[in-house]
Design an enzyme around this catalytic site. Structure first.
Site: not given
Ligand code: NAD
Ligand code: UFG
Length: 340
Positions: A32, A36, A125, A151, A155, A293
């Site tokens: 890592d 983040n 995702s 983003y 994916k 949005a």
């Molecule tokens: P996170 O930010 O907590 O973890 C991602 C990690 O990747 C971080 O520790 C960051 O430092 C590291 N990283 C980023 N770019 C890097 C690079 N170039 N080289 C090395 N390390 C790097 O996020 P998370 O919520 O744990 O998500 C993990 C994965 O799951 C991500 O790919 C994210 O897109 C995907 N994902 C997350 C969600 C969600 O809602 N959390 C939903 C769908 C998919």
């Molecule tokens: N919401 C609020 N207030 C906030 C934040 C969120 O009302 O301050 C609402 C949003 O409108 C939505 C729900 O809470 O209805 C969930 O919102 P999130 O932002 O937590 O999640 P999303 O479903 O919008 O999207 C997230 C990731 C996407 C991913 C998706 C499914 O940001 O990249 O989950 O994995 F695709």
């Protein structure tokens, strides 16, 4: 003992997956760049499992440093979590997202090819589905259409790259996991979601409102065609999600396999707030504001395929997630606001 490279393993989901893998007997190494996440995550993993994974502070975009890691090790598989994930930021800085997420993945795949590592599990995702006719998403639905932000497109593009790689090398084993909305924390309270930046997702915002760091929760719309007017989503406990990776790792196969990881249940924003209020005993200050949005009214997983093929299903509820989130806040030394 199989040795697994976990990219992004100090992050939110990666750290939970690392714990499950170690507890299942895998040797885990984490890579890592700590963009983040924090190095202290490693100590937390050790506190839970008794094992401190070997750590590489390497950026996936640094091909030379990455190759050095592969040259020093023989990995059986890579779990690839590393990436940038802030939807709004990706709209403002698309090139940074394409460079980090896609560039980083290409470097990883090149090293895997060069050093004969042929198994990868990729964190995708539900965003790749975009808007569909049905709110219950199945893996067979068309992807890549109507994605609303860079983003999400990273994916989708990485999924396509992975498919191409398996065409070129039929020995390659790729599993794509499409996460729905991960929430919650480890039951120990030692690891959880702790974003470095201003949060946008619902649960991290709720956490910051609960501790008083943010004044109130803005609820983005109550005029959607849903039972209570707020959007509905499939919130999955991060420990269930982590266990999904373990199940996927145990069922790797040549070519590409794709699974939804979700609970199959949908909850509204109002329901999430009510669940948090109940678990915490406070009343979160909320205000309904306009729609955000790009938000879809509702979507949730059809997790049948993961259940049938991986033998995996969610076991924890949103109430478990609220309890574990509160426990995590407590362990972080954060107190709940007293004015509500
Ligand atoms: P996170 O930010 O907590 O973890 C991602 C990690 O990747 C971080 O520790 C960051 O430092 C590291 N990283 C980023 N770019 C890097 C690079 N170039 N080289 C090395 N390390 C790097 O996020 P998370 O919520 O744990 O998500 C993990 C994965 O799951 C991500 O790919 C994210 O897109 C995907 N994902 C997350 C969600 C969600 O809602 N959390 C939903 C769908 C998919
Ligand atoms: N919401 C609020 N207030 C906030 C934040 C969120 O009302 O301050 C609402 C949003 O409108 C939505 C729900 O809470 O209805 C969930 O919102 P999130 O932002 O937590 O999640 P999303 O479903 O919008 O999207 C997230 C990731 C996407 C991913 C998706 C499914 O940001 O990249 O989950 O994995 F695709």
């Amino acid at each position: 003992m199989e040795k697994i490279l976990v990219t992004g393993g100090t992050g939110y989901i990666g750290s939970h997956a690392a714990v499950e893998l170690i507890q299942a007997g895998y040797e885990v190494e984490i890579l890592d760049n700590l963009y983040n996440s924090k190095i202290a995550g490693l100590d937390r993993i050790e506190e839970i499992t008794g094992v401190k994974p070997k750590f590489y502070n390497v950026d996936l975009r640094d091909a030379e440093a990455l190759a050095k890691v592969f040259a020093e090790n023989t990995y059986d598989a890579a779990l690839h979590f590393a990436g940038l994930k802030a939807v709004g930021e990706s709209v403002e800085q698309p090139l940074r997202y394409y460079e980090n997420n896609i560039g980083g993945t290409i470097n990883l795949l090149e090293c895997m090819q060069e050093y004969g590592v042929k198994k990868i599990i990729f964190s995708s995702s539900a965003t790749v589905y975009g808007e569909q006719d049905s709110q219950s998403y199945t893996e067979q639905m068309i992807t890549g259409q109507k994605i609303t932000n860079p983003y999400g497109r990273t994916k989708y593009m990485i999924e396509e790259i992975l498919k191409d790689v398996t065409v070129a090398d039929p020995e390659f084993e790729v599993t794509i996991l499409r996460y729905f909305n991960p929430i919650g924390a480890h039951s120990s309270g030692l690891i959880g979601e702790d974003p470095n930046d201003k949060p946008n997702n619902l649960m991290p915002v709720i956490m910051k409102v609960a501790t008083g760091e943010i004044d109130q929760l803005s609820i983005y719309g109550d005029d959607y065609p849903t039972p209570d007017g707020s959007c509905i989503r499939d919130y999955i406990h991060v420990v269930d999600l982590a266990k999904g990776h373990l199940a996927a790792l145990n069922h790797m196969d040549k070519g590409v396999q794709i699974y939804n990881l979700g609970s199959g249940e949908a909850h509204s924003v109002f329901e999430m707030v009510a669940a948090f209020d109940k678990a915490s005993g406070i009343k979160l200050p909320c205000q309904v504001v306009g729609r955000r949005a790009g938000d879809l009214p509702g979507f949730y997983a059809d997790p049948t395929l993961a259940t049938e093929k991986l033998g995996w299903t969610t076991e924890l509820t949103i109430n478990d997630a609220m309890r574990d989130t509160l426990n995590f806040l407590k362990h972080e030394g954060l107190e709940l606001r007293r004015d509500s």
